[in-house]
Enzyme design. Structure first.
Site, PDB file in Angstrom:
ATOM      1  N   ASP B  27       0.409  -1.074   0.116  1.00  0.00           N
ATOM      2  CA  ASP B  27      -0.064   0.147  -0.621  1.00  0.00           C
ATOM      3  C   ASP B  27       1.034   1.070   0.290  1.00  0.00           C
ATOM      4  O   ASP B  27       0.280   2.329  -0.174  1.00  0.00           O
ATOM      5  CB  ASP B  27      -0.950  -0.124   0.848  1.00  0.00           C
ATOM      6  CG  ASP B  27      -2.085  -0.847   0.908  1.00  0.00           C
ATOM      7  OD1 ASP B  27      -1.933  -1.544   0.779  1.00  0.00           O
ATOM      8  OD2 ASP B  27      -2.511  -1.325   1.991  1.00  0.00           O
ATOM      9  N   LYS B  30       5.150   1.543  -3.357  1.00  0.00           N
ATOM     10  CA  LYS B  30       6.403   0.155  -3.899  1.00  0.00           C
ATOM     11  C   LYS B  30       6.668  -0.466  -5.691  1.00  0.00           C
ATOM     12  O   LYS B  30       7.975   0.393  -5.788  1.00  0.00           O
ATOM     13  CB  LYS B  30       7.000  -0.881  -2.301  1.00  0.00           C
ATOM     14  CG  LYS B  30       8.340  -1.531  -2.675  1.00  0.00           C
ATOM     15  CD  LYS B  30       8.741  -2.019  -1.349  1.00  0.00           C
ATOM     16  CE  LYS B  30       7.206  -2.801  -1.201  1.00  0.00           C
ATOM     17  NZ  LYS B  30       7.551  -4.025  -2.083  1.00  0.00           N
ATOM     18  N   ASP B 161       0.934  14.228  -2.945  1.00  0.00           N
ATOM     19  CA  ASP B 161       0.033  14.692  -3.818  1.00  0.00           C
ATOM     20  C   ASP B 161      -1.461  14.263  -2.325  1.00  0.00           C
ATOM     21  O   ASP B 161      -2.434  15.416  -2.715  1.00  0.00           O
ATOM     22  CB  ASP B 161      -0.582  13.665  -4.967  1.00  0.00           C
ATOM     23  CG  ASP B 161      -0.797  12.584  -5.319  1.00  0.00           C
ATOM     24  OD1 ASP B 161       0.686  11.880  -4.360  1.00  0.00           O
ATOM     25  OD2 ASP B 161      -1.800  11.709  -6.097  1.00  0.00           O
ATOM     26  N   GLY B 459      29.119 -20.632  46.225  1.00  0.00           N
ATOM     27  CA  GLY B 459      27.600 -20.596  46.936  1.00  0.00           C
ATOM     28  C   GLY B 459      28.968 -20.297  48.331  1.00  0.00           C
ATOM     29  O   GLY B 459      29.443 -19.835  48.598  1.00  0.00           O
ATOM     30  N   SER B 533      32.931 -16.655  45.119  1.00  0.00           N
ATOM     31  CA  SER B 533      32.679 -16.596  43.622  1.00  0.00           C
ATOM     32  C   SER B 533      31.057 -15.547  43.457  1.00  0.00           C
ATOM     33  O   SER B 533      30.103 -15.666  43.179  1.00  0.00           O
ATOM     34  CB  SER B 533      32.955 -17.061  42.593  1.00  0.00           C
ATOM     35  OG  SER B 533      32.256 -18.036  42.251  1.00  0.00           O
TER      36      SER B 533
END
Lengths: 311, 634
Positions: B27, B30, B161, B459, B533
């Protein structure tokens, strides 16, 4: 073959559109040669085949192209085409395979009595499938261009065909960048179109720039023609049925496209040099396939033929 | 055939080639625009116009006018259904340039088809209906165009237009678009008001938009400069080894980046072999120089190993080399992308066994935001980590498309199922190149008959990490696996004895542990890491460093009450008394893993049971298979 020139040529600042098209086509030709087990080049003797053949020679220089040429001979090619074909194969030292659907030929299939649709199906499409299967080719180059026809515009450069040689527009592989998927299973094959992005004008400009030999029928000359359905058909030999009292007329004509002689129409032209042909092309107001009778058979006729295995 | 390019080829140098794609829905006009360009450049021939007039009456939607859209909707199914189902290529030319247009459809398959069209385009024309302004699909199309690396956009505000040639409407749409496209990396965005149907601003500026002072669309397309591959370093994937006789050995390929001259030092990226270019051979004679876009054959000064699939590159600007990388993938198959599925990956001229190790995210193409995802469905785009059977050379797609783009092929059906763009290599230090032949990790692991992996226990202090880790190592050792444990005892006292317990030192501690674990994994070992960690970021760093297949995060999930009650080293007591600062769980945070490969319920089951659980996990996930059993062959 070309000798290496003593002084290297300086590189141009930017590639022209013909140089870019040439490079893309060479890339495609090399990719197939490297990845396919048993490739072949369909050689139809026309101008597109002439360009494709020339590109193949350039792509593998200084080696020779690692594949043979295959010509599907319907028995209804112009005599000039057959002579030209044999000369080119000899000059370039290619192995040339000529295949004719012998069953069709034995039944006397011809374009006059059987109509162009049936004739094309048996003597071209069936013959092609037969030859590809007979030799086990898993990749076949064709000279089709996307600008020729609407369904061609959507065809991939690498067009996958099932074991029955059928083309299904819905299962074509996505084709991104220049990364071509050449993988096939036994029996399957790909049709490869190195000239996909060339236009008819590109072809002629390239033929002119590279001085590529083409069949003399492309140049204007006095030839005997008769009128059939508003198109000029050249009387190439005695097999063309003439109506009682019909006398071929001598006209200065040439061919924009070459196929089987009763199915390819000539156009009036004075273009008897490459320069004149290119100049004529620039102002041409009809497309080349207007001279191909088989395309008018029915709506979407090319797409239908392709689904059945036509190039 | 001649020995030098003819004057005609040289003379037509000024006529370049521009490939572009058009995006927008049916639409938006293109196809009408493309038809208009063909018509106005006199590329439509009489019999084509006649056919179009015939078709317009039968199928058209433009009343008595020619319906240009019918020119490009080629297949029978499309004409019947009035939709475009694939990419169509169209050609036209002016005296200055030849144009190849990829016309891609605007409906549901658009991602795949647009990506296909965009992959070979230098520029995109985005059509917007002036009456509707920007639509969601304008965003989507812009994103895909950007993703594929297109840097030049024309925003064509069509049907101007129908809004009475209103400058205010045009300006508002352009302002919206510039705001939306700000992050998409376009070098140029040229906006112009257009009426494809009536031809306003197509060939020349229209008197009906006097407020627009730019060029018409076609003059703009004739002028814009889009070349970019030339500025990259030299790159040429080898397509074919040219060996007609014993005296000639050349390497044929298309140059995808930079320029090359005889005498240049080049490297075979896979092996690290270096040589110099001896000559650039073409059928038109030897060249003094060649650049991106040219198909040539190179001969080298030295007899070195080069075969199809190798990448020749500038020796002083080498590509990266990796067997895992992060990449954006566009999935193109109905069956969703599933991690682990065996694939082939074709990059340049190289095809290699591959599998998707992990889907990192899916990109929402409306918001451009990454979303969590585990798979990608048809037409979805996301970032994935891909593992390869062998290391391949590459450049990030943003640096060089020819060495950063790839396709994915299903091993069983041979279908092309995806397309991708490399973002970055993983795991290997990207600027350290192989110096000739090295023993690879795969080779070392194969000698040990095992698969290297890092088991990362995390842990609280006292959770039981080291106890379980020790048991796991014993069990693996009993099964003849080569292992090594990294824990506080052997790392904190040596390699990391300069580090304390501040957050910064904890981060550095884990960084070093991760690097050492990577080296040990590279040596072919099963590495068992046992560290508190506490931070997700650092564990994430280790995961990225090692890659998803070689990093197994094991969360020993023991309640702090249980851990504190055990207090084997008396540390919790000291922390409670204030004698130890920054103690995890007391006055420093522990960030539990969100998606660990394995969660062990510490405190409820014995360490022996938990160790067996780890071994079972490794067995079920293929870590205990013998390396030589693995199906990594093409």
């Amino acid at each position: 073959m070309v000798q290496l020139s003593p002084t290297p040529t300086p590189a141009p600042a930017r590639l022209s559109h013909l140089q870019r098209l040439e490079a893309e086509s060479i890339h495609i030709l090399r990719e197939v040669a490297a990845e396919s087990a048993n490739p072949v080049m369909l050689y139809s003797i026309g101008k597109d085949s002439a360009v494709m053949l020339h590109l193949a020679v350039k792509a593998f220089y200084p080696a020779r192209p690692p594949f043979p040429l295959l010509h599907i001979d319907t028995g209804w090619k112009f005599r000039d085409m057959i002579a030209f074909r044999d000369r080119m194969a000899a000059d370039l030292d290619f192995r040339l395979i000529v295949h004719t659907n012998s069953a069709g030929a034995a039944r006397g299939i011809n374009p006059f009595d059987h109509g162009s649709s049936l004739y094309t199906a048996i003597m071209k499409t069936e013959a092609l499938k037969e030859a590809l299967s007979l030799h086990g080719f898993d990749a076949a180059f064709g000279g089709a261009r996307r600008d020729e026809e609407k369904s061609r515009a959507k065809e991939r450069i690498f067009s996958f065909r099932s074991a029955s040689h059928a083309w299904d527009p819905k299962t074509q592989r996505p084709e991104l960048w220049n990364l071509y998927n050449t993988r096939v299973r036994p029996g399957e094959s790909i049709r490869v179109f190195p000239l996909s992005n060339w236009t008819e004008l590109d072809i002629w400009q390239y033929i002119q720039a590279e001085r590529i030999p083409i069949v003399p029928l492309y140049y204007a000359a006095e030839r005997p023609v008769v009128w059939r359905d508003g198109q000029m058909i050249m009387v190439d030999d005695a097999r063309l049925p003439l109506s009682p009292g019909e006398v071929p007329e001598l006209r200065k004509v040439r061919f924009r496209t070459l196929g089987c002689y009763p199915l390819t129409a000539a156009v009036d032209s004075d273009a008897d040099t490459l320069e004149a042909i290119v100049a004529e092309m620039r102002v041409a107001r009809t497309s080349e396939r207007a001279g191909r009778l088989i395309d008018h058979d029915e709506a979407a006729s090319m797409e239908k033929k392709k689904r059945e295995g036509y190039f | 055939m001649r020995a030098a390019p003819s004057p005609d080829l040289v003379a037509s140098d000024t006529k370049g080639l521009l490939r572009f794609l058009t995006c927008g829905s049916v639409d938006d006009g293109k196809s009408t625009l493309i038809g208009r360009l063909l018509y106005d450049t006199k590329l439509l021939l009489d019999d084509q116009v006649a056919a179009l007039a015939r078709d317009s009456k039968k199928f058209g939607t433009a009343g008595d006018d020619l319906d240009f859209a019918l020119l490009v909707d080629g297949l029978a199914a499309e004409r019947e259904q009035g939709i475009t189902i694939d990419v169509a290529y169209r050609f036209f030319a002016t005296e200055r340039r030849k144009f190849i247009v990829a016309d891609t459809p605007g409906h549901e398959q658009y991602t795949r088809n647009m990506a296909t069209g965009a992959s070979n385009s230098d520029l995109a024309i985005l059509l917007v209906d002036a009456r509707h302004g920007l639509l969601p699909q304008t965003r989507r199309h812009s994103f895909i165009v950007s993703l594929l690396g297109i840097r030049h956009v024309v925003l064509a505000v069509n049907k101007i237009d129908l809004v009475d040639f209103s400058q205010a409407t045009f300006d508002a749409i352009v302002a919206d678009y510039r705001a939306m496209a700000a992050g998409l990396g376009f070098e140029t965005v040229h906006a112009l008001p257009l009426s494809a149907r009536h031809g306003d601003n197509v060939l020349a500026p229209s008197p009906r938009t006097p407020w627009y002072d730019g060029p018409g669309l076609l003059p703009y397309l004739e002028e814009i400069e889009v070349d970019r591959a030339e500025s990259a370093p030299f790159r040429m994937p080898v397509q074919w080894v040219n060996r007609p006789n014993l005296d000639f050995r050349g390497f044929s390929g298309s140059i995808v980046g930079g320029r090359v001259q005889p005498g240049d030092r080049i490297v075979v990226a896979r092996t690290g072999h270096v040589s110099r270019v001896k000559s650039i051979v073409t059928a038109d004679g030897e060249l003094a120089e060649a650049g991106a876009g040219q198909a040539v054959t190179l001969t080298l000064e030295d007899e070195i190993d080069v075969s199809r699939g190798d990448l020749l590159a500038a020796a002083d600007a080498r590509p990266e080399l990796a067997d895992q990388f992060a990449a954006h993938v566009i999935w193109m198959h109905e069956d969703p992308l599933a991690p682990g599925r065996p694939l082939l990956l074709k990059i340049g001229t190289r095809t290699v066994g591959a599998s998707i190790n992990a889907v990192r995210n899916r990109i929402d193409i409306d918001s451009f935001a990454p979303q969590p995802a585990r798979s990608l469905a048809l037409n979805e785009v996301g970032e994935v980590h891909i593992g390869l059977r062998d290391a391949v050379p590459f450049d990030p797609y943003a640096s060089c498309q020819g060495t950063g783009a790839f396709i994915l092929i299903d091993r069983h059906t041979n279908q092309t199922v995806g397309a991708g763009m490399v973002r970055a290599g993983l795991r290997r230090a990207t600027n350290i190149h192989w110096q000739d032949l090295k023993v690879s990790k795969t080779a070392r692991a194969a000698l040990n008959h095992q698969k290297p992996v890092v088991l990362w226990f995390t842990g609280l202090s006292g959770a039981g990490k080291s106890t379980i880790a020790t048991l796991v190592e014993k069990k693996l050792h009993a099964a003849s696996r080569h292992t090594y444990v990294l824990d506080g005892d052997n790392v904190r006292h040596g390699l990391n004895k300069d580090l304390g317990f501040t957050d910064a030192d904890r981060v550095e501690n884990i960084r070093r542990v991760a690097e050492v674990a990577k080296l040990f994994a590279d040596a072919g070992l099963i590495v068992i890491v046992s560290f508190i960690s506490p931070f997700r970021t650092e564990r994430g760093f280790a995961r990225d460093l090692l890659g998803p297949r070689e990093f197994v995060e094991i969360y020993v999930d023991t309640p702090i009450e249980v851990a504190e009650a055990r207090d084997a080293k008396g540390l919790y007591r000291k922390a409670r008394e204030g004698l130890i600062k920054n103690f995890t769980g007391i006055d420093s945070a522990y960030e539990p893993p969100l998606a660990p490969e394995l969660r062990l319920s510490g405190g409820t089951r014995s360490a022996e049971d938990l160790a067996d659980e780890v071994i079972a996990y490794l067995g079920e996930n293929g870590y205990l298979e013998r390396a030589e059993d693995l199906d990594w062959t093409i």
